[in-house]
Design a protein around this motif. Structure first.
Motif, short mmCIF file in Angstrom:
data_model
loop_
_atom_site.label_atom_id
_atom_site.label_comp_id
_atom_site.label_asym_id
_atom_site.label_seq_id
_atom_site.Cartn_x
_atom_site.Cartn_y
_atom_site.Cartn_z
N HIS A 76 45.49 34.96 38.30
CA HIS A 76 44.98 34.39 37.06
C HIS A 76 43.75 33.53 37.33
O HIS A 76 43.72 32.77 38.29
CB HIS A 76 46.04 33.47 36.41
CG HIS A 76 47.37 34.12 36.21
ND1 HIS A 76 47.70 34.84 35.07
CD2 HIS A 76 48.47 34.16 37.01
CE1 HIS A 76 48.94 35.28 35.19
NE2 HIS A 76 49.43 34.89 36.33
N ILE A 77 42.77 33.67 36.44
CA ILE A 77 41.62 32.76 36.43
C ILE A 77 41.62 32.08 35.06
O ILE A 77 41.44 32.74 34.03
CB ILE A 77 40.27 33.49 36.63
CG1 ILE A 77 40.30 34.35 37.89
CG2 ILE A 77 39.12 32.49 36.69
CD1 ILE A 77 39.05 35.19 38.08
N THR A 78 41.86 30.78 35.05
CA THR A 78 41.88 30.07 33.78
C THR A 78 40.48 29.56 33.44
O THR A 78 39.63 29.41 34.32
CB THR A 78 42.84 28.87 33.84
OG1 THR A 78 42.43 28.01 34.92
CG2 THR A 78 44.26 29.32 34.09
N ALA A 79 40.24 29.34 32.14
CA ALA A 79 38.94 28.84 31.66
C ALA A 79 37.81 29.66 32.29
O ALA A 79 36.89 29.11 32.91
CB ALA A 79 38.79 27.36 31.96
N SER A 80 37.89 30.98 32.15
CA SER A 80 36.95 31.86 32.85
C SER A 80 35.50 31.61 32.43
O SER A 80 35.22 31.19 31.30
CB SER A 80 37.33 33.31 32.61
OG SER A 80 37.30 33.59 31.24
N GLN A 81 34.62 31.88 33.37
CA GLN A 81 33.18 31.67 33.17
C GLN A 81 32.44 32.96 33.53
O GLN A 81 32.94 33.75 34.34
CB GLN A 81 32.69 30.54 34.08
CG GLN A 81 33.44 29.23 33.93
CD GLN A 81 33.19 28.28 35.08
OE1 GLN A 81 32.44 28.58 36.01
NE2 GLN A 81 33.81 27.12 35.01
N PRO A 82 31.25 33.17 32.98
CA PRO A 82 30.48 34.37 33.38
C PRO A 82 30.29 34.48 34.89
O PRO A 82 30.25 35.59 35.42
CB PRO A 82 29.15 34.17 32.66
CG PRO A 82 29.52 33.40 31.43
CD PRO A 82 30.61 32.46 31.87
N ARG A 103 37.40 45.29 38.37
CA ARG A 103 36.09 44.70 38.07
C ARG A 103 36.23 43.85 36.82
O ARG A 103 36.51 44.35 35.73
CB ARG A 103 35.06 45.80 37.86
CG ARG A 103 33.63 45.29 37.69
CD ARG A 103 32.62 46.43 37.64
NE ARG A 103 32.81 47.26 36.46
CZ ARG A 103 33.34 48.47 36.47
NH1 ARG A 103 33.73 49.02 37.61
NH2 ARG A 103 33.46 49.15 35.35
N LEU A 104 36.07 42.56 36.97
CA LEU A 104 36.18 41.60 35.88
C LEU A 104 34.81 41.26 35.33
O LEU A 104 33.90 40.94 36.11
CB LEU A 104 36.87 40.33 36.36
CG LEU A 104 36.94 39.17 35.36
CD1 LEU A 104 37.85 39.54 34.19
CD2 LEU A 104 37.42 37.89 36.03
N THR A 105 34.66 41.34 34.02
CA THR A 105 33.44 40.91 33.35
C THR A 105 33.81 39.83 32.34
O THR A 105 34.65 40.08 31.46
CB THR A 105 32.74 42.07 32.63
OG1 THR A 105 32.46 43.11 33.58
CG2 THR A 105 31.44 41.60 31.99
N VAL A 106 33.20 38.67 32.48
CA VAL A 106 33.43 37.57 31.55
C VAL A 106 32.19 37.43 30.67
O VAL A 106 31.09 37.14 31.16
CB VAL A 106 33.70 36.25 32.29
CG1 VAL A 106 33.95 35.12 31.29
CG2 VAL A 106 34.88 36.40 33.24
N LYS A 107 32.37 37.62 29.37
CA LYS A 107 31.23 37.61 28.45
C LYS A 107 31.08 36.24 27.81
O LYS A 107 32.06 35.63 27.42
CB LYS A 107 31.44 38.67 27.39
CG LYS A 107 31.53 40.07 27.97
CD LYS A 107 31.62 41.14 26.91
CE LYS A 107 31.65 42.52 27.58
NZ LYS A 107 31.77 43.61 26.62
N PRO A 108 29.81 35.77 27.73
CA PRO A 108 29.58 34.44 27.14
C PRO A 108 29.87 34.45 25.64
O PRO A 108 29.86 35.48 24.98
CB PRO A 108 28.11 34.16 27.40
CG PRO A 108 27.52 35.39 27.95
CD PRO A 108 28.59 36.40 28.22
#
Lengths: 108, 114
Positions: A76-82, A103-108
């Motif tokens: 788990h990654i909490t409070a994810s960021q780009p 492959r994780l993509t965190v969108k703003p």
């Protein structure tokens, strides 16, 4: 055969949400599982290790669980960021065989 | 510490040629590993070594050879290169007395066989 599998090739989430990645293993119960981060064009970098007698491990915004009944580890990654966008790999600590990665993509 | 170093960074080989990928570590790690990573795929273990003079096969050893004459160096030899060996090769090392110990990876060698 002994396999280590990461079910999702890709995961897209919104910034601020919690990302949850899955690692399953079959026909073999590893004593350790390790999680790595890999950025494009770079070698993997170690993040966390969890032993089979540990249910949970934390490091800053990262949390790993190890469920020997389900033969599964969750990352788990909490409070994810780009900046968390990358490929995440799990590995059996016993013989350092890796899953295919998510492959994780965190969108703003 | 330089960590794990790999040379060359890039190489283009013709089919049938041979080459050696170099890997060195200065952390006095006992275990060393070679992986290949095809585009969009995970790491596949080629060979590993638990100490000087000891090597063993991983998941995909065919077409490769290794040696470990010193703790520091773990070269990977490709004989008779084939297009299927086009990949990115990563060397890694770790110190472990059991099954724990994080791996440290080198920057990789990108190999193209044409």
């Amino acid at each position: 055969s002994q396999k280590i599998e990461q079910n999702s090739e890709a995961l897209n989430i919104q910034e601020g949400k919690t990302a949850t990645l899955t690692c399953n293993y079959t026909n073999y119960s590893p004593a350790y599982l390790q999680w790595y981060r890999q950025d494009p064009g770079r070698g993997p970098v170690f993040l966390l290790l969890i032993r089979e007698n540990e249910k949970e491990k934390r490091k800053e915004r990262l949390k790993v669980t190890f469920d020997t009944t389900l033969k599964q580890s969750l990352f788990h990654i909490t409070a994810s960021q780009p900046a968390d966008s990358a490929t995440y790999l799990c590995a059996r600590g016993d013989d350092m065989r890796f899953g295919a990665g998510t492959r994780l993509t965190v969108k703003p | 510490n330089a960590g794990v170093t790999q040379t060359p960074k890039f190489r283009i080989l013709k089919i049938g040629q041979s080459m050696t990928l170099q890997c060195a570590q200065d952390m006095n790690h006992n275990y060393m590993y070679w992986y290949r990573q095809d585009p969009g795929m995970g790491l596949k273990l080629i060979y590993y070594s638990v100490g000087a003079g000891i090597t063993d096969k991983g998941e995909v050893p065919n077409g490769y050879n290794v040696s470990r004459s010193t703790t520091e160096d773990f070269p990977l030899r490709l004989e008779l290169a084939a297009p299927s060996q086009t990949s990115v090769y990563f060397c890694a090392s770790r110190y472990t007395t059991g099954f724990d110990g994080e791996q440290y990876f080198g920057p990789g060698t990108r190999l193209t066989v044409t």
